[in-house]
Enzyme design. Sequence first.
Site, PDB file in Angstrom:
ATOM      1  N   GLU A   1      14.059   0.951   4.863  1.00 40.21           N
ATOM      2  CA  GLU A   1      14.157   0.634   3.431  1.00 40.21           C
ATOM      3  C   GLU A   1      12.822   0.519   2.704  1.00 40.21           C
ATOM      4  O   GLU A   1      12.623  -0.403   1.916  1.00 40.21           O
ATOM      5  CB  GLU A   1      14.962  -0.668   3.264  1.00 40.21           C
ATOM      6  CG  GLU A   1      16.334  -0.592   3.911  1.00 40.21           C
ATOM      7  CD  GLU A   1      17.158  -1.884   3.745  1.00 40.21           C
ATOM      8  OE1 GLU A   1      16.591  -2.902   3.313  1.00 40.21           O
ATOM      9  OE2 GLU A   1      18.360  -1.840   4.053  1.00 40.21           O
TER      10      GLU A   1
ATOM     11  N   GLU B   1      24.772   2.756   9.757  1.00 40.66           N
ATOM     12  CA  GLU B   1      25.352   1.451   9.428  1.00 40.66           C
ATOM     13  C   GLU B   1      26.676   1.616   8.674  1.00 40.66           C
ATOM     14  O   GLU B   1      26.951   0.906   7.699  1.00 40.66           O
ATOM     15  CB  GLU B   1      24.363   0.615   8.588  1.00 40.66           C
ATOM     16  CG  GLU B   1      22.992   0.464   9.233  1.00 40.66           C
ATOM     17  CD  GLU B   1      22.035  -0.454   8.473  1.00 40.66           C
ATOM     18  OE1 GLU B   1      22.483  -1.222   7.596  1.00 40.66           O
ATOM     19  OE2 GLU B   1      20.829  -0.402   8.757  1.00 40.66           O
TER      20      GLU B   1
END
Length: 339
Positions: free
Chosen positions: A139, A246
């Site tokens: 991220e 995810e």
Amino acid sequence: MTQQERLENIPKLHEAFKEHFRIGAAVNPITLRTQSELLQHHFNSVTAENVMKFESLQPEEGRYAFADADRLVEFALANDMGVRGHTLVWHNQTPPWVFESQDGGAVDRETLLARMQAHIETVVTRYKGRVYAWDVVNEAVSDKSGELLRPSHWLDIAGEDFIGKAFEYAHAADPKALLFYNDYNESVPEKREKIYSLVRSLLDKGVPIHGVGLQAHWNLEDPSLDEIRQAIERYASLGLKLHITELDVSVFRFEDRRTDLTSPPEAMLARQAERYRQFFRLFREYSRHIDSVTFWGAADDYTWLDHFPVHGRKNWPFLFDEQHRPKASFWSVLESANA
Ligand code: GLA
């Protein structure tokens, strides 16, 4: 009927997809116990939900805490599962000491990079040959329009090459491990292009990066199938491996903050099954590029979405219900393996 007996009659997900990609689940010390049979039956890869994050592994400088991560790796090896390591460098769940100097101010760039290197070297070396892929940087890309990288202590102190350095340190520690850049909102066109250009520039600089992780925190409506397809094609055009890292399918759109449901209505479950069918058809279509699909959990009795974005609101994002029974979503995924 025991859970074991119930499971015996149900096809194993990882076997259904064995020609295409691994099927993984994120686990924690509790679900390793409470979902153990389900995990062993359907999954051939695991990821640590939290116990391999920086704050878990090195809460104080030089004091490493490996017990929970070791247990996860042992569980995986005992059950012939791969382990995806998650995650070495992230702006969250990193203890404050990493960024502080002795006098309490901000640490200097050299010290920060030395700490990053020590952490990566210690962790990656410990699991060398047992963790086959790492989310090296998580991220780093911004969600804000016009801004490429997310402001963070890593970026502010070390500058943008903290990203490349992390990959170099990881590669030096385990040259055989597959190294990934991982992010969310990966299918939103503007962010997709930023992720693409970050990874492109790493490749141009010769940084050892082998794949892009698409987190895939999706819901009943968003992102659209077209957006997902375009994202897969764009990242695949880099010539790298893709992992879905995810996956969960929230029954609520992100803006939907209602709290009145105590069980999922049939229409929602049917829509979810349809979405899962489409996703897995798409993954199969691109299975030349995609070699792992990991869910961010395993069954509806435990999901981080029970507390995000609304704290304490139940969600039902997986293929198995709260009693670990297959949902319509499971059967539609299975059909897409054989279609
Ligand atoms: C991000 C991180 C994961 C996890 C989820 C929420 O996607 O990559 O490690 O923290 O948020 O649970």
